[in-house]
Design a protein around this motif. Sequence first.
Motif, PDB file in Angstrom:
ATOM      1  N   SER A  96      19.551 -77.222  64.392  1.00 26.35           N
ATOM      2  CA  SER A  96      19.611 -78.534  63.740  1.00 26.35           C
ATOM      3  C   SER A  96      20.588 -78.539  62.565  1.00 26.35           C
ATOM      4  O   SER A  96      20.963 -79.601  62.078  1.00 26.35           O
ATOM      5  N   LYS A  97      21.013 -77.343  62.129  1.00 30.80           N
ATOM      6  CA  LYS A  97      21.928 -77.248  60.990  1.00 30.80           C
ATOM      7  C   LYS A  97      23.331 -76.794  61.367  1.00 30.80           C
ATOM      8  O   LYS A  97      24.293 -77.097  60.668  1.00 30.80           O
ATOM      9  N   ILE A  98      23.447 -76.007  62.456  1.00 24.36           N
ATOM     10  CA  ILE A  98      24.749 -75.454  62.818  1.00 24.36           C
ATOM     11  C   ILE A  98      24.834 -75.290  64.337  1.00 24.36           C
ATOM     12  O   ILE A  98      23.838 -74.967  64.987  1.00 24.36           O
ATOM     13  N   ALA A  99      26.015 -75.527  64.874  1.00 19.12           N
ATOM     14  CA  ALA A  99      26.250 -75.362  66.309  1.00 19.12           C
ATOM     15  C   ALA A  99      26.847 -73.980  66.571  1.00 19.12           C
ATOM     16  O   ALA A  99      27.536 -73.419  65.717  1.00 19.12           O
ATOM     17  N   ILE A 100      26.611 -73.457  67.755  1.00 19.17           N
ATOM     18  CA  ILE A 100      27.154 -72.151  68.116  1.00 19.17           C
ATOM     19  C   ILE A 100      28.684 -72.169  68.052  1.00 19.17           C
ATOM     20  O   ILE A 100      29.313 -71.168  67.718  1.00 19.17           O
ATOM     21  N   LYS A 101      29.291 -73.311  68.313  1.00 18.48           N
ATOM     22  CA  LYS A 101      30.748 -73.451  68.215  1.00 18.48           C
ATOM     23  C   LYS A 101      31.218 -73.166  66.793  1.00 18.48           C
ATOM     24  O   LYS A 101      32.259 -72.545  66.585  1.00 18.48           O
ATOM     25  N   ASP A 102      30.459 -73.619  65.797  1.00 22.17           N
ATOM     26  CA  ASP A 102      30.816 -73.369  64.396  1.00 22.17           C
ATOM     27  C   ASP A 102      30.753 -71.871  64.075  1.00 22.17           C
ATOM     28  O   ASP A 102      31.573 -71.358  63.311  1.00 22.17           O
ATOM     29  N   ILE A 103      29.780 -71.190  64.665  1.00 17.21           N
ATOM     30  CA  ILE A 103      29.665 -69.747  64.467  1.00 17.21           C
ATOM     31  C   ILE A 103      30.856 -69.040  65.106  1.00 17.21           C
ATOM     32  O   ILE A 103      31.473 -68.163  64.506  1.00 17.21           O
ATOM     33  N   ALA A 104      31.190 -69.454  66.326  1.00 18.04           N
ATOM     34  CA  ALA A 104      32.352 -68.873  67.012  1.00 18.04           C
ATOM     35  C   ALA A 104      33.636 -69.148  66.238  1.00 18.04           C
ATOM     36  O   ALA A 104      34.494 -68.268  66.118  1.00 18.04           O
ATOM     37  N   ASP A 105      33.771 -70.357  65.705  1.00 21.00           N
ATOM     38  CA  ASP A 105      34.955 -70.700  64.913  1.00 21.00           C
ATOM     39  C   ASP A 105      35.075 -69.800  63.682  1.00 21.00           C
ATOM     40  O   ASP A 105      36.178 -69.384  63.314  1.00 21.00           O
ATOM     41  N   LYS A 106      33.953 -69.487  63.047  1.00 19.60           N
ATOM     42  CA  LYS A 106      33.963 -68.617  61.866  1.00 19.60           C
ATOM     43  C   LYS A 106      34.425 -67.211  62.252  1.00 19.60           C
ATOM     44  O   LYS A 106      35.226 -66.594  61.535  1.00 19.60           O
ATOM     45  N   ILE A 107      33.956 -66.714  63.395  1.00 19.75           N
ATOM     46  CA  ILE A 107      34.382 -65.391  63.863  1.00 19.75           C
ATOM     47  C   ILE A 107      35.893 -65.390  64.083  1.00 19.75           C
ATOM     48  O   ILE A 107      36.586 -64.456  63.687  1.00 19.75           O
ATOM     49  N   GLU A 108      36.403 -66.455  64.690  1.00 15.55           N
ATOM     50  CA  GLU A 108      37.859 -66.569  64.905  1.00 15.55           C
ATOM     51  C   GLU A 108      38.604 -66.648  63.585  1.00 15.55           C
ATOM     52  O   GLU A 108      39.653 -66.026  63.423  1.00 15.55           O
ATOM     53  N   ASP A 109      38.061 -67.406  62.627  1.00 14.74           N
ATOM     54  CA  ASP A 109      38.687 -67.525  61.303  1.00 14.74           C
ATOM     55  C   ASP A 109      38.791 -66.166  60.610  1.00 14.74           C
ATOM     56  O   ASP A 109      39.720 -65.927  59.829  1.00 14.74           O
ATOM     57  N   LEU A 110      37.839 -65.291  60.902  1.00  8.91           N
ATOM     58  CA  LEU A 110      37.839 -63.955  60.321  1.00  8.91           C
ATOM     59  C   LEU A 110      38.801 -63.003  61.041  1.00  8.91           C
ATOM     60  O   LEU A 110      39.015 -61.882  60.615  1.00  8.91           O
ATOM     61  N   GLY A 111      39.381 -63.471  62.163  1.00  7.92           N
ATOM     62  CA  GLY A 111      40.394 -62.679  62.858  1.00  7.92           C
ATOM     63  C   GLY A 111      39.908 -61.937  64.094  1.00  7.92           C
ATOM     64  O   GLY A 111      40.586 -61.024  64.567  1.00  7.92           O
TER      65      GLY A 111
END
Length: 68
Positions: free
Chosen positions: A48-63
């Motif tokens: 309800s607070k975060i989507a799995i896509k947002d988590i994946a995007d963060k991993i990508e942002d970290l390289g």
Amino acid sequence: MKQKIAIEGMNCGHCSARIEKGLSELDGVNDVDVSLENKEADVVYDESKIAIKDIADKIEDLGYIPNF
């Protein structure tokens, strides 16, 4: 919700610690356990607070490259 995410590009303890810290800072992520040996992360999050896509995007942002 608990999700196992395979992560490509982790080579050392610094890599896994960086991912764990980065994901832990996201609002809605309740727990993160990153395994360098298995090249994956177990993430417990509130859908309800975060989507799995947002988590994946963060991993990508970290390289790194997330795979489900």
